[in-house]
Scaffold this motif. Sequence first.
Motif, PDB file in Angstrom:
ATOM      1  N   ASN A 196       0.997  -1.457  -0.028  1.00  0.00           N
ATOM      2  CA  ASN A 196      -0.066   0.010  -0.075  1.00  0.00           C
ATOM      3  C   ASN A 196       1.060   1.252  -0.124  1.00  0.00           C
ATOM      4  O   ASN A 196       1.823   1.046   0.766  1.00  0.00           O
ATOM      5  CB  ASN A 196      -0.869   0.037   1.226  1.00  0.00           C
ATOM      6  CG  ASN A 196      -2.024  -1.023   1.102  1.00  0.00           C
ATOM      7  OD1 ASN A 196      -2.614  -1.304   0.072  1.00  0.00           O
ATOM      8  ND2 ASN A 196      -2.255  -1.612   2.240  1.00  0.00           N
ATOM      9  N   GLU A 197       0.208   2.232  -0.718  1.00  0.00           N
ATOM     10  CA  GLU A 197       1.135   3.421  -0.891  1.00  0.00           C
ATOM     11  C   GLU A 197       1.557   4.066   0.381  1.00  0.00           C
ATOM     12  O   GLU A 197       0.997   4.299   1.393  1.00  0.00           O
ATOM     13  CB  GLU A 197       0.357   4.465  -1.576  1.00  0.00           C
ATOM     14  CG  GLU A 197       1.283   5.832  -1.994  1.00  0.00           C
ATOM     15  CD  GLU A 197       0.646   6.517  -3.041  1.00  0.00           C
ATOM     16  OE1 GLU A 197       1.330   7.524  -3.524  1.00  0.00           O
ATOM     17  OE2 GLU A 197      -0.542   6.234  -3.574  1.00  0.00           O
ATOM     18  N   GLY A 198       2.776   4.563   0.648  1.00  0.00           N
ATOM     19  CA  GLY A 198       3.329   4.986   1.934  1.00  0.00           C
ATOM     20  C   GLY A 198       4.196   4.038   2.773  1.00  0.00           C
ATOM     21  O   GLY A 198       4.995   4.376   3.505  1.00  0.00           O
ATOM     22  N   VAL A 199       3.674   2.777   2.752  1.00  0.00           N
ATOM     23  CA  VAL A 199       4.541   1.698   3.499  1.00  0.00           C
ATOM     24  C   VAL A 199       5.984   1.366   3.171  1.00  0.00           C
ATOM     25  O   VAL A 199       6.889   1.576   3.715  1.00  0.00           O
ATOM     26  CB  VAL A 199       3.640   0.368   3.474  1.00  0.00           C
ATOM     27  CG1 VAL A 199       4.260  -0.739   4.419  1.00  0.00           C
ATOM     28  CG2 VAL A 199       2.192   0.535   3.975  1.00  0.00           C
ATOM     29  N   VAL A 200       6.143   1.408   1.884  1.00  0.00           N
ATOM     30  CA  VAL A 200       7.307   1.088   1.325  1.00  0.00           C
ATOM     31  C   VAL A 200       8.252   2.452   1.659  1.00  0.00           C
ATOM     32  O   VAL A 200       9.356   2.187   2.121  1.00  0.00           O
ATOM     33  CB  VAL A 200       7.517   0.784  -0.050  1.00  0.00           C
ATOM     34  CG1 VAL A 200       8.968   0.776  -0.656  1.00  0.00           C
ATOM     35  CG2 VAL A 200       6.957  -0.907  -0.302  1.00  0.00           C
ATOM     36  N   TYR A 201       7.636   3.568   1.230  1.00  0.00           N
ATOM     37  CA  TYR A 201       8.675   4.777   1.621  1.00  0.00           C
ATOM     38  C   TYR A 201       8.819   4.885   3.071  1.00  0.00           C
ATOM     39  O   TYR A 201      10.221   5.205   3.486  1.00  0.00           O
ATOM     40  CB  TYR A 201       7.568   6.061   1.356  1.00  0.00           C
ATOM     41  CG  TYR A 201       8.350   7.384   1.986  1.00  0.00           C
ATOM     42  CD1 TYR A 201       9.167   7.912   0.783  1.00  0.00           C
ATOM     43  CD2 TYR A 201       8.086   8.023   2.688  1.00  0.00           C
ATOM     44  CE1 TYR A 201       9.832   9.319   1.233  1.00  0.00           C
ATOM     45  CE2 TYR A 201       8.705   9.207   3.367  1.00  0.00           C
ATOM     46  CZ  TYR A 201       9.436   9.584   2.143  1.00  0.00           C
ATOM     47  OH  TYR A 201      10.303  11.045   2.721  1.00  0.00           O
ATOM     48  N   ASN A 202       8.302   4.540   3.904  1.00  0.00           N
ATOM     49  CA  ASN A 202       8.348   4.491   5.591  1.00  0.00           C
ATOM     50  C   ASN A 202       9.413   3.492   5.869  1.00  0.00           C
ATOM     51  O   ASN A 202      10.383   3.641   6.729  1.00  0.00           O
ATOM     52  CB  ASN A 202       6.946   4.211   6.394  1.00  0.00           C
ATOM     53  CG  ASN A 202       6.110   5.690   6.275  1.00  0.00           C
ATOM     54  OD1 ASN A 202       6.475   6.698   6.164  1.00  0.00           O
ATOM     55  ND2 ASN A 202       4.801   5.348   6.638  1.00  0.00           N
ATOM     56  N   ASP A 203       9.292   2.457   5.159  1.00  0.00           N
ATOM     57  CA  ASP A 203      10.301   1.272   5.311  1.00  0.00           C
ATOM     58  C   ASP A 203      11.797   1.729   5.237  1.00  0.00           C
ATOM     59  O   ASP A 203      12.556   1.430   5.728  1.00  0.00           O
ATOM     60  CB  ASP A 203       9.999   0.039   4.473  1.00  0.00           C
ATOM     61  CG  ASP A 203       8.877  -0.859   5.205  1.00  0.00           C
ATOM     62  OD1 ASP A 203       8.451  -0.488   6.238  1.00  0.00           O
ATOM     63  OD2 ASP A 203       8.355  -1.783   4.374  1.00  0.00           O
ATOM     64  N   LEU A 204      11.751   2.539   3.798  1.00  0.00           N
ATOM     65  CA  LEU A 204      12.958   3.134   3.417  1.00  0.00           C
ATOM     66  C   LEU A 204      13.547   3.934   4.265  1.00  0.00           C
ATOM     67  O   LEU A 204      14.715   4.078   4.765  1.00  0.00           O
ATOM     68  CB  LEU A 204      12.856   3.395   2.068  1.00  0.00           C
ATOM     69  CG  LEU A 204      12.642   2.575   0.755  1.00  0.00           C
ATOM     70  CD1 LEU A 204      12.096   3.203  -0.525  1.00  0.00           C
ATOM     71  CD2 LEU A 204      13.797   1.854   0.634  1.00  0.00           C
ATOM     72  N   VAL A 205      12.714   4.987   4.827  1.00  0.00           N
ATOM     73  CA  VAL A 205      13.227   5.952   5.778  1.00  0.00           C
ATOM     74  C   VAL A 205      13.597   5.355   6.979  1.00  0.00           C
ATOM     75  O   VAL A 205      14.539   5.641   7.406  1.00  0.00           O
ATOM     76  CB  VAL A 205      12.080   6.811   5.827  1.00  0.00           C
ATOM     77  CG1 VAL A 205      12.200   7.977   7.151  1.00  0.00           C
ATOM     78  CG2 VAL A 205      11.560   7.742   4.462  1.00  0.00           C
ATOM     79  N   ASN A 206      12.728   4.237   7.388  1.00  0.00           N
ATOM     80  CA  ASN A 206      13.276   3.978   8.705  1.00  0.00           C
ATOM     81  C   ASN A 206      14.351   3.082   8.955  1.00  0.00           C
ATOM     82  O   ASN A 206      15.171   2.943   9.878  1.00  0.00           O
ATOM     83  CB  ASN A 206      11.989   3.141   9.269  1.00  0.00           C
ATOM     84  CG  ASN A 206      10.731   4.051   9.595  1.00  0.00           C
ATOM     85  OD1 ASN A 206      10.841   5.027  10.062  1.00  0.00           O
ATOM     86  ND2 ASN A 206       9.696   3.432   9.582  1.00  0.00           N
ATOM     87  N   PHE A 207      14.541   2.322   7.759  1.00  0.00           N
ATOM     88  CA  PHE A 207      15.718   1.229   7.525  1.00  0.00           C
ATOM     89  C   PHE A 207      17.060   1.844   7.001  1.00  0.00           C
ATOM     90  O   PHE A 207      18.214   1.349   7.359  1.00  0.00           O
ATOM     91  CB  PHE A 207      15.534  -0.006   6.801  1.00  0.00           C
ATOM     92  CG  PHE A 207      14.635  -1.004   7.544  1.00  0.00           C
ATOM     93  CD1 PHE A 207      15.673  -1.740   8.453  1.00  0.00           C
ATOM     94  CD2 PHE A 207      13.402  -1.154   7.729  1.00  0.00           C
ATOM     95  CE1 PHE A 207      14.981  -3.035   9.051  1.00  0.00           C
ATOM     96  CE2 PHE A 207      12.752  -2.166   8.208  1.00  0.00           C
ATOM     97  CZ  PHE A 207      13.582  -3.121   9.116  1.00  0.00           C
TER      98      PHE A 207
END
Length: 267
Positions: A196-207
């Motif tokens: 879902n949109e936004g989830v992968v972005y947050n994963d990238l930012v967090n990791f």
Amino acid sequence: NRKRFPKFIRINHSEKKMKRNNDHITMLSNGKPLEPKYLKSYYDMSDAGTHYDFNSYKDVPGWVNDAEYVYEKAVSQAEDGAHFVEIGVLYGQSTTRMAELIKKSGKDIKFDAIDIFWGIEHGTKNYLTQNQPYQFLQYLEQPRFENWTIMQIVQFPIIHFGLSDYVNFITCDERYAHRLYDDNSLDFVWIDGDHNEGVVYNDLVNFWPKLKSGAMIAGDDMKSPGVYRDVQTFIDDNDLRDYYNPTPLNIGKDGINQSNGFRIIKK
């Protein structure tokens, strides 16, 4: 007595009621469905060897896709003491692939496979709306797995192939999984969980802070609009265009290029 996980309620579907094709699966630009590269026509291990041999990661349901060779590259470049993380396990096809590679390499690599797991059964039982082949339901509900928990089913290939020493299964929502790791501690992260949109972005930012210099963060399903936008936004926000690469050609069934991943190297 051995403590058991709570049982999951299973719904028996007669094969004759199943949709007998996979036209519901995401379509490529050429109008053909993106079926799993190693999809079997029928998953039933009740009679060993009758329908197919269960010999490697290729026999586990899933979309290994670009992880098949990205994992190989990650292992070949790793040194002893490396730490890998996989976000999104499903039935463990890519997890098994990585564990096989680590075992074969002889390297001391720690590998964590993270998922919330409890949602896997729901997705498969609703395969028509969840973009899964009907064969995955056959695998889930075969007699061998009767009364098994979802964790036992997911871990079955790893145990069957003698790979238990090469992977750690962690139940965690990917939104919080980064909290398990110190900054500058990871050598490779694969993102293939919630699209879902936004989830992968947050994963990238967090990791991203968790990666060592020279480490790779990569993932799958760039053909998903939400994933594509998330990756491009992260790259542009952090001026990483020079360190980003799509995954190379990955020819699957019928000569279709199934490559749809990304790779970003942290300098």
